[in-house]
Design a protein around this motif. Sequence first.
Motif, PDB file in Angstrom:
ATOM      1  N   VAL A 186       0.840  -1.202   0.000  1.00  0.00           N
ATOM      2  CA  VAL A 186       0.000   0.000   0.000  1.00  0.00           C
ATOM      3  C   VAL A 186       0.875   1.252   0.000  1.00  0.00           C
ATOM      4  N   GLU A 187       0.230   2.375  -0.275  1.00  0.00           N
ATOM      5  CA  GLU A 187       0.933   3.652  -0.369  1.00  0.00           C
ATOM      6  C   GLU A 187       1.766   3.939   0.871  1.00  0.00           C
ATOM      7  N   GLN A 188       1.235   3.588   2.042  1.00  0.00           N
ATOM      8  CA  GLN A 188       1.947   3.879   3.289  1.00  0.00           C
ATOM      9  C   GLN A 188       3.298   3.169   3.359  1.00  0.00           C
ATOM     10  N   ASP A 189       3.440   2.058   2.637  1.00  0.00           N
ATOM     11  CA  ASP A 189       4.691   1.295   2.672  1.00  0.00           C
ATOM     12  C   ASP A 189       5.836   2.038   1.997  1.00  0.00           C
ATOM     13  N   VAL A 190       5.519   2.929   1.059  1.00  0.00           N
ATOM     14  CA  VAL A 190       6.566   3.575   0.263  1.00  0.00           C
ATOM     15  C   VAL A 190       6.579   5.099   0.419  1.00  0.00           C
ATOM     16  N   ASN A 230       7.266   6.826   6.571  1.00  0.00           N
ATOM     17  CA  ASN A 230       8.494   6.084   6.847  1.00  0.00           C
ATOM     18  C   ASN A 230       9.620   7.039   7.189  1.00  0.00           C
ATOM     19  N   GLU A 231      10.315   6.764   8.281  1.00  0.00           N
ATOM     20  CA  GLU A 231      11.497   7.535   8.622  1.00  0.00           C
ATOM     21  C   GLU A 231      12.695   6.961   7.868  1.00  0.00           C
ATOM     22  N   GLY A 232      13.641   7.788   7.554  1.00  0.00           N
ATOM     23  CA  GLY A 232      14.822   7.321   6.849  1.00  0.00           C
ATOM     24  C   GLY A 232      14.692   7.457   5.349  1.00  0.00           C
ATOM     25  N   LYS A 233      15.535   6.749   4.640  1.00  0.00           N
ATOM     26  CA  LYS A 233      15.683   6.942   3.192  1.00  0.00           C
ATOM     27  C   LYS A 233      14.934   5.917   2.350  1.00  0.00           C
ATOM     28  N   THR A 234      14.382   4.874   2.965  1.00  0.00           N
ATOM     29  CA  THR A 234      13.694   3.847   2.198  1.00  0.00           C
ATOM     30  C   THR A 234      12.333   3.541   2.801  1.00  0.00           C
ATOM     31  N   GLY A 235      11.545   2.802   2.034  1.00  0.00           N
ATOM     32  CA  GLY A 235      10.219   2.405   2.481  1.00  0.00           C
ATOM     33  C   GLY A 235      10.290   1.236   3.456  1.00  0.00           C
ATOM     34  N   LYS A 236       9.136   0.643   3.690  1.00  0.00           N
ATOM     35  CA  LYS A 236       8.989  -0.411   4.692  1.00  0.00           C
ATOM     36  C   LYS A 236       9.967  -1.553   4.434  1.00  0.00           C
ATOM     37  N   MET A 237      10.644  -1.983   5.494  1.00  0.00           N
ATOM     38  CA  MET A 237      11.608  -3.077   5.406  1.00  0.00           C
ATOM     39  C   MET A 237      10.876  -4.367   5.754  1.00  0.00           C
ATOM     40  N   TYR A 238      10.337  -5.044   4.741  1.00  0.00           N
ATOM     41  CA  TYR A 238       9.572  -6.264   4.975  1.00  0.00           C
ATOM     42  C   TYR A 238      10.487  -7.384   5.466  1.00  0.00           C
ATOM     43  N   ALA A 283     -11.315   5.942 -16.253  1.00  0.00           N
ATOM     44  CA  ALA A 283     -12.427   6.541 -15.523  1.00  0.00           C
ATOM     45  C   ALA A 283     -12.420   8.065 -15.643  1.00  0.00           C
ATOM     46  N   GLY A 284     -11.489   8.600 -16.449  1.00  0.00           N
ATOM     47  CA  GLY A 284     -11.445  10.036 -16.677  1.00  0.00           C
ATOM     48  C   GLY A 284     -10.635  10.810 -15.659  1.00  0.00           C
ATOM     49  N   ARG A 285      -9.826  10.114 -14.853  1.00  0.00           N
ATOM     50  CA  ARG A 285      -9.011  10.809 -13.856  1.00  0.00           C
ATOM     51  C   ARG A 285      -7.652  11.167 -14.444  1.00  0.00           C
ATOM     52  N   THR A 286      -7.104  12.253 -13.950  1.00  0.00           N
ATOM     53  CA  THR A 286      -5.848  12.757 -14.480  1.00  0.00           C
ATOM     54  C   THR A 286      -4.662  12.095 -13.783  1.00  0.00           C
ATOM     55  N   TYR A 287      -3.486  12.611 -14.030  1.00  0.00           N
ATOM     56  CA  TYR A 287      -2.260  12.068 -13.456  1.00  0.00           C
ATOM     57  C   TYR A 287      -2.272  12.104 -11.930  1.00  0.00           C
ATOM     58  N   LEU A 288      -1.579  11.115 -11.359  1.00  0.00           N
ATOM     59  CA  LEU A 288      -1.173  11.173  -9.960  1.00  0.00           C
ATOM     60  C   LEU A 288       0.305  10.835  -9.945  1.00  0.00           C
ATOM     61  N   ASP A 289       1.135  11.809  -9.622  1.00  0.00           N
ATOM     62  CA  ASP A 289       2.578  11.622  -9.613  1.00  0.00           C
ATOM     63  C   ASP A 289       3.106  12.171  -8.299  1.00  0.00           C
ATOM     64  N   ILE A 290       3.383  11.272  -7.356  1.00  0.00           N
ATOM     65  CA  ILE A 290       3.815  11.680  -6.022  1.00  0.00           C
ATOM     66  C   ILE A 290       5.065  10.892  -5.626  1.00  0.00           C
ATOM     67  N   GLU A 291       5.779  11.420  -4.675  1.00  0.00           N
ATOM     68  CA  GLU A 291       7.054  10.849  -4.275  1.00  0.00           C
ATOM     69  C   GLU A 291       6.868   9.484  -3.626  1.00  0.00           C
ATOM     70  N   ALA A 292       7.764   8.573  -3.946  1.00  0.00           N
ATOM     71  CA  ALA A 292       7.866   7.278  -3.267  1.00  0.00           C
ATOM     72  C   ALA A 292       9.330   7.046  -2.923  1.00  0.00           C
ATOM     73  N   LEU A 293       9.561   6.530  -1.748  1.00  0.00           N
ATOM     74  CA  LEU A 293      10.926   6.223  -1.335  1.00  0.00           C
ATOM     75  C   LEU A 293      11.438   4.979  -2.073  1.00  0.00           C
ATOM     76  N   PRO A 294      12.752   4.840  -2.222  1.00  0.00           N
ATOM     77  CA  PRO A 294      13.285   3.554  -2.671  1.00  0.00           C
ATOM     78  C   PRO A 294      12.709   2.444  -1.787  1.00  0.00           C
ATOM     79  N   PHE A 295      12.245   1.355  -2.423  1.00  0.00           N
ATOM     80  CA  PHE A 295      11.411   0.398  -1.690  1.00  0.00           C
ATOM     81  C   PHE A 295      12.005  -1.005  -1.706  1.00  0.00           C
ATOM     82  N   HIS A 296      11.330  -1.886  -0.977  1.00  0.00           N
ATOM     83  CA  HIS A 296      11.655  -3.303  -0.955  1.00  0.00           C
ATOM     84  C   HIS A 296      10.478  -4.076  -1.543  1.00  0.00           C
TER      85      HIS A 296
END
Length: 524
Positions: free
Chosen positions: A381-385, A390-398, A416-429
Amino acid sequence: MDMVDKDVVIIGGGLGGCAAALSACAKGLHVLLTEETDWIGGQVTSQGVPPDEHPWIEACGSTRRYQEYRQKVRETYLRIMDVKMTTTLCNPGNGLVSSICHDPRVSLHVLEEMLMPYALTGQLTIKLNTSATSIKKSDRTLNSVTYKNSVTGKEETVTASYFIDATETGDLLPLADVEYVTGAEAKVDTNEPHALEIADPNDIQAFTYVLGMEYRHGEDHSIPEPEMYPFWKKFQPDIWPDKYLSFFAPHPITKEKREYTLFRQETGFPLWEYRRIFDQQQWYTAVNAGDVSLMNWPQSDYFLGNIYDVSVAEKEKNSYQAKQLSLSLLYWLQTEAPRPEGGIGYPGLKLRKDLFATEDGLAKAPYIRESRRIKAEYTIVEQDVSPHFNEGKTGKMYEDRIGIGSYSIDLHPSMAGRTYLDIEALPFHIPLGALIPKDTNNLLAGCKNIGTTHITNGCYRLHPTEWNIGEACGALVAFCIKNKVDPKLVRENKQLLTAFQDQLRADGFELEWPKEFYESGGTL
């Protein structure tokens, strides 16, 4: 009908499927790999999308085999072409999207070469122009899959211990009656900040038919006017700041009107350089060759309808209209696009039909951004990344991580007619649980069909991550067969999980972002 038996059957010969085949074969398994087109490689070959990679890719953030693939691409150019300037980090097209923007035919050659040792011994069987048509299943276990060659019409059935769905749209999931999700989830289900209030299974990202162009100044290579050109010339969706066939589009992040240009100017984003795959200034050639670029731009995204989970007629209609959009954009560029010095049109844009070996010059298959997705043992989910969770430089450490990757959450306009969604994500696992369906024992998800949400699909769908997912699937099947356990037990049993992760590390997987990444503040 012929019957064969394999250790693992991989349906879908894209990057994930090829990586799965490589890892499974390296462990001694007998493998069947099918591909619905006549090219393996998926998004990097038949779909015409050069590697879209994170900024640390030269140093880390992928498997060792993926780095070998990248190096072989470069070595191929340096071996067969006459280079003007030798460089260890050859970028054949000097494209902006990647440090290794290259011709899809080179990737096809490299992938075929990497798989060839296993094909020569009969350990690996590759079936091209082939799609799965039915599956036999007992309770939670897949027993066999029947597939059909689209050219000859011949059907065969194969039994196997394991099956990997590495198709671009999760085609095995409905055939195997495996639970899956399409479109956007509701906030009540995922708690994601950017989720919809009400789920919408049709809120699926646009797909694109890519084409290749060479620019030959002073020549006229204008194509005939496409049948749907009058429609696309007038088309302006509510989410767009100008006509769709124009040099304007919403900025993916700010949504403000953004100017594009064909070639580099003082202002505007240069579309030509974005996915340029041949930069003639880098190479000595026997003829006067021009630059070559791939059209996968905002203005060629098709979002008027889908091509899976719809009727055959609806699929054919949307495929045709998407192709017409790409050809209409090319025709507009050739005949009506405004030039900065005055005048209109760039007739020197030549449709390079040889790039994909197709009659219409379009890619063999559409570039699919969003697939059916399994209901997995774990859903990312979004909260993972998100950096907000998330504190630090990466997303959730599974605990069950089987790889790493990085990309922003990048959602294109949707059906469905929705426009872009472009938001920051941390480097992930990458969690192992996202590859394992909840309701099946011997099926794994091998590419974009893993357990992401509509939102996190936006950062887990790119080339290095798809490769990592597929390669991990092949390694997991080999581990399960050797140890006589199923994938769920590997994830749930600490001793088995540790042993599997140790094997992955020995095979060149990165399960954590390296120390140098953290020491650099995430700016390698």
